[in-house]
Every structure is written in C-alpha cells, then in structure tokens.
Design an enzyme around this catalytic site. Structure first.
Site, PDB file in Angstrom:
ATOM      1  N   SER A   1       0.872  -1.184   0.000  1.00 21.77           N
ATOM      2  CA  SER A   1       0.000   0.000   0.000  1.00 21.77           C
ATOM      3  C   SER A   1       0.903   1.227   0.000  1.00 21.77           C
ATOM      4  CB  SER A   1      -0.838  -0.010   1.290  1.00 21.77           C
ATOM      5  OG  SER A   1      -1.473   1.237   1.500  1.00 21.77           O
TER       6      SER A   1
ATOM      7  N   TYR B   1      -2.131  -1.432  10.411  1.00 21.33           N
ATOM      8  CA  TYR B   1      -2.086  -1.507   8.943  1.00 21.33           C
ATOM      9  C   TYR B   1      -0.750  -0.988   8.414  1.00 21.33           C
ATOM     10  CZ  TYR B   1      -3.997  -1.063   4.154  1.00 21.33           C
ATOM     11  OH  TYR B   1      -4.241  -1.176   2.800  1.00 21.33           O
TER      12      TYR B   1
HETATM   13  P1  NAD Z   1     -11.578  -5.945  -0.137  1.00 23.88           P
HETATM   14  O1  NAD Z   1     -12.168  -5.825   1.223  1.00 23.88           O
HETATM   15  O2  NAD Z   1     -12.390  -5.545  -1.328  1.00 23.88           O
HETATM   16  O3  NAD Z   1     -11.091  -7.441  -0.384  1.00 23.88           O
HETATM   17  C1  NAD Z   1     -10.399  -8.149   0.601  1.00 23.88           C
HETATM   18  C2  NAD Z   1     -10.385  -9.612   0.221  1.00 23.88           C
HETATM   19  O4  NAD Z   1      -9.737 -10.350   1.256  1.00 23.88           O
HETATM   20  C3  NAD Z   1     -11.781 -10.226   0.072  1.00 23.88           C
HETATM   21  O5  NAD Z   1     -11.770 -11.173  -0.966  1.00 23.88           O
HETATM   22  C4  NAD Z   1     -11.992 -10.916   1.424  1.00 23.88           C
HETATM   23  O6  NAD Z   1     -12.923 -11.993   1.370  1.00 23.88           O
HETATM   24  C5  NAD Z   1     -10.576 -11.419   1.660  1.00 23.88           C
HETATM   25  N1  NAD Z   1     -10.324 -11.766   3.052  1.00 23.88           N
HETATM   26  C6  NAD Z   1     -10.597 -11.038   4.159  1.00 23.88           C
HETATM   27  N2  NAD Z   1     -10.229 -11.722   5.262  1.00 23.88           N
HETATM   28  C7  NAD Z   1      -9.700 -12.903   4.829  1.00 23.88           C
HETATM   29  C8  NAD Z   1      -9.136 -14.034   5.483  1.00 23.88           C
HETATM   30  N3  NAD Z   1      -9.027 -14.096   6.812  1.00 23.88           N
HETATM   31  N4  NAD Z   1      -8.720 -15.069   4.727  1.00 23.88           N
HETATM   32  C9  NAD Z   1      -8.823 -15.032   3.369  1.00 23.88           C
HETATM   33  N5  NAD Z   1      -9.325 -13.977   2.700  1.00 23.88           N
HETATM   34  C10 NAD Z   1      -9.769 -12.935   3.431  1.00 23.88           C
HETATM   35  O7  NAD Z   1     -10.204  -5.141  -0.064  1.00 23.88           O
HETATM   36  P2  NAD Z   1      -9.301  -4.422  -1.174  1.00 23.88           P
HETATM   37  O8  NAD Z   1      -9.484  -2.968  -1.023  1.00 23.88           O
HETATM   38  O9  NAD Z   1      -9.479  -5.050  -2.495  1.00 23.88           O
HETATM   39  O10 NAD Z   1      -7.857  -4.751  -0.587  1.00 23.88           O
HETATM   40  C11 NAD Z   1      -7.047  -5.767  -1.106  1.00 23.88           C
HETATM   41  C12 NAD Z   1      -5.613  -5.505  -0.681  1.00 23.88           C
HETATM   42  O11 NAD Z   1      -5.175  -4.265  -1.209  1.00 23.88           O
HETATM   43  C13 NAD Z   1      -5.428  -5.413   0.842  1.00 23.88           C
HETATM   44  O12 NAD Z   1      -4.199  -6.010   1.214  1.00 23.88           O
HETATM   45  C14 NAD Z   1      -5.376  -3.914   1.078  1.00 23.88           C
HETATM   46  O13 NAD Z   1      -4.654  -3.595   2.246  1.00 23.88           O
HETATM   47  C15 NAD Z   1      -4.659  -3.466  -0.175  1.00 23.88           C
HETATM   48  N6  NAD Z   1      -4.848  -2.055  -0.497  1.00 23.88           N
HETATM   49  C16 NAD Z   1      -6.096  -1.547  -0.716  1.00 23.88           C
HETATM   50  C17 NAD Z   1      -6.228  -0.198  -1.045  1.00 23.88           C
HETATM   51  C18 NAD Z   1      -7.549   0.433  -1.322  1.00 23.88           C
HETATM   52  O14 NAD Z   1      -7.609   1.652  -1.440  1.00 23.88           O
HETATM   53  N7  NAD Z   1      -8.623  -0.333  -1.479  1.00 23.88           N
HETATM   54  C19 NAD Z   1      -5.094   0.604  -1.130  1.00 23.88           C
HETATM   55  C20 NAD Z   1      -3.848   0.054  -0.902  1.00 23.88           C
HETATM   56  C21 NAD Z   1      -3.739  -1.281  -0.579  1.00 23.88           C
END
Ligand code: NAD
Length: 259
Positions: A141, A154
């Site tokens: 991130s 985080y």
């Molecule tokens: P999201 O909530 O849309 O998706 C998260 C996914 O992880 C889902 O498929 C959920 O079912 C799965 N998950 C949650 N707990 C779990 C567990 N215990 N075991 C297995 N799977 C599990 O989130 P996102 O925004 O797509 O984030 C995905 C990644 O990207 C994360 O690591 C997040 O930190 C990172 N990220 C997101 C953003 C953003 O702005 N959305 C920015 C930077 C980084």
C-alpha cells in the site's frame, strides 16, 4: 501465461479480483480465495472460466490460520502441479488511535496483512525453485511507504510486507523467481467504502462528498486508482520484461508518495 497457475489471495472482491481477471485474461489458470456467499463465489468462478477459457478453482482458506494456508497450498499443487504466480492480496483495515486500538484487531491485521504472506511464500517457494520460475507479488500500500494517523497496525503490516518482499527478492536473486510489492493509493473497493461511510457519518456530510474529500486529501491526481490498473501492473511484473525487477515497492498511487 498459458500453463501457469496463479493463486490470488482475497480475490472474491476488490483488487484481488481485478488481478485475478487480468491474469486469467492472459491465459493463466487462477485459484480464487476469500470469503463471501458460496453461490456468488461459484458464479464468479464459473464466469471467469467461461470468459477467459482458463481453469478457475476456489479455495476458501482463512488466511489467519497457518494450517489452512498449508492445506490450500497442498491442494493447489495437487490439482495444478504447483503455484507459479503467488499474489498476496488479502487484507483488512482497522482505524483507531493507538491508545484505544483493540489488541484483537492489531493481532488480526498483522496475521492477515503480514504473517499470511510469510506462510504462503514459504509454502510456494520450494515448488517455484524446483521449476526454476516464479512470481511473488505482495499487495502492500502507499501505507507501506508512508504513514497516516490511526492506522498503526495496517501501516506496520504494510511496511513489514515491503521488508519481507526485499528479503525474499534477495534470497531468490539468482533464480527465475522474482518478488515485488505493489503499493496502491486509494482504490474504491469495499475496504475503502467502509472508511468513506465512517467519514460521512463522523463529519455529517454526504457519502459523495466524503469520497471526494478522502481521495483529494492524499492523492494529487484526485482520482482513485482502479483495480484494472493494478491488474495490468501485476501482469507486467509477471512478464519477461520484468525478469530483473526484484525487491521493488512499486507505487501506483496518483502521486500520493511523490509528495
Ligand atoms: P476488499 O475488502 O475488497 O477485499 C479483501 C479480500 O480479502 C476479500 O476477498 C476478502 O474476502 C478477503 N479476506 C478477508 N479476510 C480474509 C481471510 N481471513 N482469509 C482469506 N481472505 C480474506 O479489499 P481491497 O481494497 O481489495 O484490498 C485488497 C488488498 O489491497 C489489501 O491487502 C489492502 O490492504 C490493499 N490495499 C487496498 C487499497 C484500497 O484503497 N482499497 C489501497 C492500498 C492497498
């Protein structure tokens, strides 16, 4: 990427699904993982198979449980012969000042956003080494590079996964295996929608205004990064052009960390 198998953790939603789609579009077989309604996940799985003509499997492992990660890795290897591309994407967020940060939430964020990647990597690496090729992509991130208030777990986990990425890249530097991190800025996914809703409630503003405020505060572009853009960056990191891209933390953040 035909004949390659990609395991994308947390790919039932958001960024993981975007990456799974991009890899499937290039011919990789894909293993989905994450939570959700079983019927919807199966429809998603079958839809990707139909759309891209690849094999798509689903593993429901809870990545906070190391033994479930081991079982998932063994199951993928039994079906596909190994994991060629490993995308560590599953993640959760918790927002709170450190004095009141629930210990249980700290442990959960570290377990999923950091330790799970250690376990998936240690399970996938022996097979990659045996085949002489592999791609490990850790979704960190902008918070793997800089901090924000109230996100101690985080930010610690995301900085940690950038360090893990560098170590694995060095340990595999003389092989056909690369390990890199992608550091997205704001992407409009369910994880971020929760933060927008909380902001709207806290500040007494509309969800639309909260969305604009949230993205503009950090990203000079004032635009969200899309899951498709992150998928294309992952595809590049899997390509021969990226053979010597090793151990980087690649920002895709609308200029957030350039400031
Ligand atoms: P999201 O909530 O849309 O998706 C998260 C996914 O992880 C889902 O498929 C959920 O079912 C799965 N998950 C949650 N707990 C779990 C567990 N215990 N075991 C297995 N799977 C599990 O989130 P996102 O925004 O797509 O984030 C995905 C990644 O990207 C994360 O690591 C997040 O930190 C990172 N990220 C997101 C953003 C953003 O702005 N959305 C920015 C930077 C980084």
């Amino acid at each position: 990427m035909k004949s390659k198998t990609a395991l994308v953790t947390g790919s039932t939603s958001g960024i993981g699904l975007g990456i799974a789609r991009a890899l499937a579009a290039r011919g990789a077989n894909v293993v989905l993982n994450g939570f959700g309604d079983p019927a919807q996940i199966d429809a998603l799985r079958a839809g990707l198979e139909r759309e891209f003509g690849v094999q798509v499997a689903y593993e429901g492992a809870d990545l906070m449980q190391p033994e479930q990660i081991e079982a998932m890795s063994a199951s993928v290897s039994a079906r596909f012969g190994g994991i060629d591309i490993l995308v560590n994407n599953a993640g959760i967020q918790h927002v709170s000042p450190i004095e009141t940060f629930p210990v249980e939430r700290w442990n959960a964020v570290i377990a999923l956003n950091l330790s799970a990647a250690f376990h998936t990597i240690r399970c996938a690496l022996p097979g990659m080494r045996a085949r002489g090729w592999g791609r490990i992509i850790n979704i960190a991130s902008a918070h793997g590079l800089v901090a924000s208030a109230d996100k101690s777990a985080y930010v610690a986990a995301k900085h940690g996964i950038v360090g893990l990425t560098k170590t694995v890249a060095i340990e595999t530097a003389r092989t056909g295996i690369t390990c890199n991190a992608i550091c997205p800025g704001w992407v409009l996914t369910p994880l971020v929608q929760k933060q927008i809703d909380a902001r709207a409630a806290q500040n007494g503003i509309s969800a639309q205004q909260a969305k604009v405020d949230l993205v503009s505060e950090k990203q000079p572009s004032a635009e969200f990064v899309t899951t498709e853009q992150i998928g294309e960056l992952a595809v590049f990191l899997c390509s021969p052009g990226a053979d010597q891209v090793r151990g980087v933390a690649w920002a895709i953040d609308g200029g957030w960390t350039a400031q």
